[in-house]
Design a protein around this motif. Structure first.
Motif, PDB file in Angstrom:
ATOM      1  N   VAL A   2      17.455 -58.447 -36.883  1.00 22.60           N
ATOM      2  CA  VAL A   2      18.097 -56.743 -36.803  1.00 22.60           C
ATOM      3  C   VAL A   2      19.502 -57.110 -37.409  1.00 22.60           C
ATOM      4  O   VAL A   2      20.019 -58.632 -37.701  1.00 22.60           O
ATOM      5  N   ALA A   3      19.726 -55.729 -39.038  1.00 23.51           N
ATOM      6  CA  ALA A   3      20.816 -56.593 -39.222  1.00 23.51           C
ATOM      7  C   ALA A   3      22.503 -55.700 -37.582  1.00 23.51           C
ATOM      8  O   ALA A   3      22.104 -55.344 -37.224  1.00 23.51           O
ATOM      9  N   ASN A   4      23.408 -56.787 -38.087  1.00 22.67           N
ATOM     10  CA  ASN A   4      24.796 -56.869 -37.412  1.00 22.67           C
ATOM     11  C   ASN A   4      25.257 -55.060 -37.561  1.00 22.67           C
ATOM     12  O   ASN A   4      25.306 -54.724 -38.817  1.00 22.67           O
ATOM     13  N   LEU A   5      25.237 -53.423 -36.747  1.00 20.38           N
ATOM     14  CA  LEU A   5      26.442 -52.727 -37.218  1.00 20.38           C
ATOM     15  C   LEU A   5      27.287 -52.395 -36.332  1.00 20.38           C
ATOM     16  O   LEU A   5      26.724 -51.902 -35.020  1.00 20.38           O
ATOM     17  N   CYS A   6      28.583 -52.641 -36.820  1.00 22.23           N
ATOM     18  CA  CYS A   6      29.732 -52.069 -36.141  1.00 22.23           C
ATOM     19  C   CYS A   6      29.614 -52.486 -34.820  1.00 22.23           C
ATOM     20  O   CYS A   6      29.045 -52.331 -33.614  1.00 22.23           O
ATOM     21  N   LEU A   7      30.157 -53.861 -35.251  1.00 25.78           N
ATOM     22  CA  LEU A   7      30.628 -54.453 -33.768  1.00 25.78           C
ATOM     23  C   LEU A   7      29.358 -54.651 -32.589  1.00 25.78           C
ATOM     24  O   LEU A   7      29.420 -55.311 -31.164  1.00 25.78           O
ATOM     25  N   GLY A   8      28.422 -54.778 -32.800  1.00 23.06           N
ATOM     26  CA  GLY A   8      27.025 -54.823 -32.098  1.00 23.06           C
ATOM     27  C   GLY A   8      26.888 -54.023 -31.655  1.00 23.06           C
ATOM     28  O   GLY A   8      26.556 -52.895 -30.966  1.00 23.06           O
ATOM     29  N   GLY A  11      13.844 -55.604 -37.631  1.00 20.47           N
ATOM     30  CA  GLY A  11      14.135 -54.132 -37.052  1.00 20.47           C
ATOM     31  C   GLY A  11      15.218 -53.528 -37.487  1.00 20.47           C
ATOM     32  O   GLY A  11      16.143 -52.472 -37.299  1.00 20.47           O
ATOM     33  N   SER A  12      15.471 -53.970 -39.165  1.00 16.68           N
ATOM     34  CA  SER A  12      16.483 -53.194 -39.871  1.00 16.68           C
ATOM     35  C   SER A  12      16.170 -51.617 -40.477  1.00 16.68           C
ATOM     36  O   SER A  12      15.051 -51.607 -40.075  1.00 16.68           O
ATOM     37  N   SER A  13      17.096 -50.643 -40.131  1.00 18.11           N
ATOM     38  CA  SER A  13      17.403 -49.453 -40.402  1.00 18.11           C
ATOM     39  C   SER A  13      16.353 -49.189 -42.095  1.00 18.11           C
ATOM     40  O   SER A  13      15.523 -48.294 -42.776  1.00 18.11           O
ATOM     41  N   ARG A  14      17.212 -49.943 -43.053  1.00 19.69           N
ATOM     42  CA  ARG A  14      16.779 -50.185 -44.702  1.00 19.69           C
ATOM     43  C   ARG A  14      15.379 -51.225 -44.794  1.00 19.69           C
ATOM     44  O   ARG A  14      15.531 -52.595 -44.464  1.00 19.69           O
ATOM     45  N   LYS A  15      14.324 -50.939 -44.890  1.00 19.25           N
ATOM     46  CA  LYS A  15      12.814 -51.598 -45.627  1.00 19.25           C
ATOM     47  C   LYS A  15      13.637 -51.949 -46.430  1.00 19.25           C
ATOM     48  O   LYS A  15      14.490 -51.385 -47.484  1.00 19.25           O
ATOM     49  N   ASP A  16      13.068 -53.889 -46.812  1.00 22.54           N
ATOM     50  CA  ASP A  16      13.546 -54.088 -48.020  1.00 22.54           C
ATOM     51  C   ASP A  16      14.708 -54.317 -48.536  1.00 22.54           C
ATOM     52  O   ASP A  16      15.237 -54.416 -49.053  1.00 22.54           O
ATOM     53  N   GLY A  17      15.949 -54.384 -47.046  1.00 25.97           N
ATOM     54  CA  GLY A  17      16.975 -54.530 -47.048  1.00 25.97           C
ATOM     55  C   GLY A  17      18.168 -55.775 -47.031  1.00 25.97           C
ATOM     56  O   GLY A  17      17.241 -56.729 -47.182  1.00 25.97           O
ATOM     57  N   ASN A  18      18.874 -56.064 -46.771  1.00 23.49           N
ATOM     58  CA  ASN A  18      19.181 -57.630 -46.956  1.00 23.49           C
ATOM     59  C   ASN A  18      18.454 -58.301 -45.305  1.00 23.49           C
ATOM     60  O   ASN A  18      18.196 -60.211 -45.310  1.00 23.49           O
ATOM     61  N   THR A  19      18.452 -57.722 -44.380  1.00 24.68           N
ATOM     62  CA  THR A  19      17.290 -58.778 -43.367  1.00 24.68           C
ATOM     63  C   THR A  19      15.614 -58.968 -43.609  1.00 24.68           C
ATOM     64  O   THR A  19      15.339 -60.060 -43.194  1.00 24.68           O
ATOM     65  N   ALA A  20      15.562 -58.213 -44.663  1.00 24.46           N
ATOM     66  CA  ALA A  20      14.021 -58.155 -45.105  1.00 24.46           C
ATOM     67  C   ALA A  20      13.860 -59.554 -46.466  1.00 24.46           C
ATOM     68  O   ALA A  20      13.105 -60.667 -46.131  1.00 24.46           O
TER      69      ALA A  20
END
Ligand SMILES: Cc1cc2nc3c(=O)[nH]c(=O)nc-3n(C[C@H](O)[C@H](O)[C@H](O)COP(=O)(O)O)c2cc1C
Length: 108
Positions: free
Chosen positions: A85-91, A8-17
């Motif tokens: 999903v990635a954690n983005l700014c305090l949830g 569910g991260s906005s960054r395809k192939d980022g850290n969550t991937a």
């Protein structure tokens, strides 16, 4: 056996991937079938609390204009499901909320 993973991260192939793929690679070594779905770039709405799913009891979302029912089908055809999903700014209440976290409500 099959496991489906949703990034569910906005960054395809980022850290969550990367992290999800670590898990999927271990499962593949055990000859478990895997599927990896990236939600980045997709527009999926969150749950609107219409309760039609509770009335219809058909294991479907009544909102049919996006791919959520396709994904529910993939989950039903799997014995394991990974949602990340990635954690983005305090949830949760942040203006930077990871855009696909709310959609996971409709998948669960
Ligand atoms: C705008 C923004 C806000 C973030 N806020 C947090 C935070 O509050 N807590 C945290 O642990 N990480 C935070 N991070 C770090 C991300 O969770 C981390 O970089 C994550 O690995 C990104 O995953 P992705 O590559 O799949 O997008 C933030 C990143 C960004 C870009």
């Amino acid at each position: 056996m099959k496991v489906v993973a949703f990034n569910g991260s906005s960054r395809k192939d980022g850290n969550t991937a990367i992290l999800l793929n670590y898990v999927l690679d271990e499962l593949k070594k055990e000859e478990i079938e895997t599927e990896f779905i990236q939600l980045s770039g997709e527009t999926l709405s969150g749950c609107i609390a219409c309760y039609r799913c509770a009335e219809n009891k058909d294991q479907r979302c009544a909102v049919v204009k996006d791919k959520v029912n396709e994904y529910i089908g993939k989950m039903q055809g799997s014995q394991g499901v990974l949602l990340a999903v990635a954690n983005l700014c305090l949830g949760h209440d942040s203006q930077y909320e990871s855009p696909h976290r709310a959609e996971f409500d409709r998948l669960s």
